[in-house]
Design a protein around this motif. Structure first.
Motif, PDB file in Angstrom:
ATOM      1  N   ALA A  48       0.827  -1.204   0.000  1.00 54.86           N
ATOM      2  CA  ALA A  48       0.000   0.000   0.000  1.00 54.86           C
ATOM      3  C   ALA A  48       0.861   1.254   0.000  1.00 54.86           C
ATOM      4  N   VAL A  49       1.941   1.256   0.769  1.00 53.92           N
ATOM      5  CA  VAL A  49       2.835   2.420   0.807  1.00 53.92           C
ATOM      6  C   VAL A  49       3.517   2.614  -0.547  1.00 53.92           C
ATOM      7  N   VAL A  50       4.026   1.526  -1.116  1.00 47.01           N
ATOM      8  CA  VAL A  50       4.697   1.633  -2.412  1.00 47.01           C
ATOM      9  C   VAL A  50       3.729   2.095  -3.496  1.00 47.01           C
ATOM     10  N   SER A  51       2.526   1.528  -3.509  1.00 52.14           N
ATOM     11  CA  SER A  51       1.551   1.885  -4.536  1.00 52.14           C
ATOM     12  C   SER A  51       1.116   3.340  -4.402  1.00 52.14           C
ATOM     13  N   ALA A  52       0.807   3.779  -3.184  1.00 54.94           N
ATOM     14  CA  ALA A  52       0.370   5.164  -2.986  1.00 54.94           C
ATOM     15  C   ALA A  52       1.485   6.143  -3.331  1.00 54.94           C
ATOM     16  N   THR A  53       2.726   5.806  -2.968  1.00 57.91           N
ATOM     17  CA  THR A  53       3.857   6.684  -3.294  1.00 57.91           C
ATOM     18  C   THR A  53       4.066   6.766  -4.800  1.00 57.91           C
ATOM     19  N   LEU A  54       3.956   5.640  -5.481  1.00 53.80           N
ATOM     20  CA  LEU A  54       4.097   5.638  -6.937  1.00 53.80           C
ATOM     21  C   LEU A  54       2.988   6.449  -7.598  1.00 53.80           C
ATOM     22  N   MET A  55       1.784   6.358  -7.062  1.00 51.44           N
ATOM     23  CA  MET A  55       0.678   7.153  -7.612  1.00 51.44           C
ATOM     24  C   MET A  55       0.941   8.649  -7.497  1.00 51.44           C
ATOM     25  N   ALA A  57       3.881  10.091  -7.252  1.00 53.69           N
ATOM     26  CA  ALA A  57       4.981  10.439  -8.153  1.00 53.69           C
ATOM     27  C   ALA A  57       4.492  10.589  -9.589  1.00 53.69           C
ATOM     28  N   VAL A  58       3.653   9.657 -10.031  1.00 53.19           N
ATOM     29  CA  VAL A  58       3.079   9.770 -11.374  1.00 53.19           C
ATOM     30  C   VAL A  58       2.198  10.999 -11.477  1.00 53.19           C
ATOM     31  N   SER A  59       1.468  11.299 -10.432  1.00 53.79           N
ATOM     32  CA  SER A  59       0.584  12.467 -10.438  1.00 53.79           C
ATOM     33  C   SER A  59       1.365  13.758 -10.558  1.00 53.79           C
ATOM     34  N   VAL A  60       2.487  13.854  -9.861  1.00 46.84           N
ATOM     35  CA  VAL A  60       3.309  15.058  -9.958  1.00 46.84           C
ATOM     36  C   VAL A  60       3.872  15.211 -11.364  1.00 46.84           C
ATOM     37  N   LEU A 114      -5.339   5.576  -9.248  1.00 51.62           N
ATOM     38  CA  LEU A 114      -4.518   6.734  -9.582  1.00 51.62           C
ATOM     39  C   LEU A 114      -5.326   8.025  -9.622  1.00 51.62           C
ATOM     40  N   ALA A 115      -6.598   7.946  -9.962  1.00 44.54           N
ATOM     41  CA  ALA A 115      -7.415   9.152 -10.111  1.00 44.54           C
ATOM     42  C   ALA A 115      -7.470   9.975  -8.832  1.00 44.54           C
ATOM     43  N   VAL A 116      -7.425   9.318  -7.680  1.00 44.96           N
ATOM     44  CA  VAL A 116      -7.583  10.046  -6.416  1.00 44.96           C
ATOM     45  C   VAL A 116      -6.377  10.946  -6.130  1.00 44.96           C
ATOM     46  N   PRO A 117      -5.141  10.423  -6.049  1.00 45.57           N
ATOM     47  CA  PRO A 117      -4.012  11.325  -5.808  1.00 45.57           C
ATOM     48  C   PRO A 117      -3.728  12.251  -6.987  1.00 45.57           C
ATOM     49  N   TRP A 118      -4.053  11.804  -8.209  1.00 46.64           N
ATOM     50  CA  TRP A 118      -3.838  12.676  -9.364  1.00 46.64           C
ATOM     51  C   TRP A 118      -4.707  13.919  -9.261  1.00 46.64           C
ATOM     52  N   THR A 119      -5.967  13.755  -8.887  1.00 46.90           N
ATOM     53  CA  THR A 119      -6.863  14.899  -8.754  1.00 46.90           C
ATOM     54  C   THR A 119      -6.400  15.833  -7.635  1.00 46.90           C
ATOM     55  N   ALA A 120      -6.021  15.257  -6.498  1.00 48.06           N
ATOM     56  CA  ALA A 120      -5.555  16.088  -5.392  1.00 48.06           C
ATOM     57  C   ALA A 120      -4.281  16.845  -5.764  1.00 48.06           C
ATOM     58  N   THR A 121      -3.349  16.173  -6.426  1.00 47.32           N
ATOM     59  CA  THR A 121      -2.100  16.819  -6.823  1.00 47.32           C
ATOM     60  C   THR A 121      -2.342  17.901  -7.861  1.00 47.32           C
ATOM     61  N   GLY A 141      16.536  28.095 -11.976  1.00 45.82           N
ATOM     62  CA  GLY A 141      16.341  26.934 -11.130  1.00 45.82           C
ATOM     63  C   GLY A 141      15.854  25.735 -11.915  1.00 45.82           C
ATOM     64  N   SER A 142      16.211  24.552 -11.458  1.00 43.65           N
ATOM     65  CA  SER A 142      15.815  23.318 -12.127  1.00 43.65           C
ATOM     66  C   SER A 142      14.386  22.955 -11.759  1.00 43.65           C
ATOM     67  N   ARG A 143      13.872  21.931 -12.452  1.00 37.62           N
ATOM     68  CA  ARG A 143      12.530  21.425 -12.121  1.00 37.62           C
ATOM     69  C   ARG A 143      12.494  20.883 -10.706  1.00 37.62           C
ATOM     70  N   ARG A 144      13.572  20.280 -10.277  1.00 34.72           N
ATOM     71  CA  ARG A 144      13.636  19.761  -8.915  1.00 34.72           C
ATOM     72  C   ARG A 144      13.605  20.888  -7.904  1.00 34.72           C
ATOM     73  N   ALA A 145      14.333  21.976  -8.173  1.00 33.68           N
ATOM     74  CA  ALA A 145      14.331  23.119  -7.264  1.00 33.68           C
ATOM     75  C   ALA A 145      12.954  23.762  -7.206  1.00 33.68           C
ATOM     76  N   ARG A 146      12.261  23.830  -8.343  1.00 30.69           N
ATOM     77  CA  ARG A 146      10.931  24.414  -8.359  1.00 30.69           C
ATOM     78  C   ARG A 146       9.972  23.586  -7.511  1.00 30.69           C
ATOM     79  N   PHE A 147      10.098  22.257  -7.605  1.00 24.80           N
ATOM     80  CA  PHE A 147       9.227  21.420  -6.793  1.00 24.80           C
ATOM     81  C   PHE A 147       9.548  21.563  -5.310  1.00 24.80           C
ATOM     82  N   ARG A 148      10.827  21.580  -4.971  1.00 28.24           N
ATOM     83  CA  ARG A 148      11.230  21.620  -3.561  1.00 28.24           C
ATOM     84  C   ARG A 148      10.928  22.961  -2.907  1.00 28.24           C
TER      85      ARG A 148
END
Length: 276
Positions: A48-55, A57-60, A114-121, A141-148
């Motif tokens: 569940a942790v791996v799946s939710a985290t992957l969702m 990440a894909v959503s971002v 995936l729809a749930v975290p994608w919508t929230a993100t 700034g890089s894309r990583r810096a913008r996210f952080r």
């Protein structure tokens, strides 16, 4: 109407929980259920942790892709149909290794929820202050810096909420996995589902209590670490301070005039040159 809804919601939670906690057999079987089902509850938590985290990440990565309505289609379909779809797609070369491993569980959950975290993100990123994003881009700034520095401080709360809902959905999912459960991949929800057919009520109650504790664990950790993830205003302030650190001569972004510039600086980037 609100009071009636609150009363119905309260009764729907209090009565089953009271019956679960008030049954002496729940507590007498809890220790044995935890020991006998160690593999099941550990698999449930990890998957569940791996799946939710992957969702998330894909959503971002795909938050700005206009695919929201299509993502809700697997969520609204019966889980058994999603499982059949996974069999038709992955039960053939070159996906046999994935199909016979725990990876098929993660794939099935990501496809369905995936729809749930994608919508929230997506909602969170849409509400990000575009001026802060522009500052990051102007400073190179890089894309990583913008996210952080910008997106996570302002939209991180919604991302975490989407992660938690996806985690809960995966934790108690049975219908998606009932046809594609790999060898040794029994989850706690599937174990409860199987025990219900044999009348082991005390063991089922103990496992349900364990499942409830697993569901509350991330929420308790989230509350304990609340001072680090803070509220929306604190996130915005931290993001602005992080961007200000990229360019010490840039005025504070929290102090704006009507035209969007600093109070005493008509050219906020005049003293800053991008790093070579």
């Amino acid at each position: 109407l609100g009071a009636v809804a609150a009363a119905v919601l309260g009764l729907s939670l209090v009565l089953p929980l009271g019956q679960l906690l008030g049954d002496p057999g729940t507590w007498s079987e809890l220790g044995g259920a935890v020991r006998a089902g160690t593999a099941a509850w550990m698999s449930s938590a990890i998957l569940a942790v791996v799946s939710a985290t992957l969702m998330v990440a894909v959503s971002v990565a795909a938050a700005r892709v206009r695919c929201g309505p299509w993502l809700w289609l697997p969520f609204l379909l019966p889980g058994v149909l999603v499982g059949i779809g996974c069999i038709l797609v992955f039960n053939r070369p070159p996906f046999l290794l994935l199909f016979h491993s725990l990876g098929i569980v993660v794939v099935a959950w990501v496809v369905r929820y995936l729809a749930v975290p994608w919508t929230a993100t997506a909602r969170g990123l849409q509400a990000v202050d575009r001026r802060l994003v522009d500052v990051i881009r102007l400073e190179g700034g890089s894309r990583r810096a913008r996210f952080r520095l910008v997106e996570w401080p302002q939209a991180g709360g919604l991302m975490l909420a989407g992660w938690y809902v996806a985690f809960l959905l995966c934790l108690w999912d049975t219908e998606t996995l009932v046809l594609i459960q790999p060898p040794g991949g029994e989850t706690l929800a599937l174990r409860i589902f199987n025990f219900l057919h044999y009348g082991h009520n005390a063991q089922v109650n103990a496992l349900c209590l364990l499942l409830l504790l697993l569901a509350l664990l991330p929420l308790l950790l989230w509350m304990a670490l609340g001072r680090w993830i803070g509220g929306g205003a604190l996130r915005r302030q931290r993001g602005a301070q992080g961007i200000h650190g990229l360019c010490p001569h840039t005025p504070s972004l929290s102090r704006r005039t009507g035209d969007g510039r600093g109070e005493n600086s008509p050219k906020p980037f005049a003293h800053c040159a991008p790093e070579q």
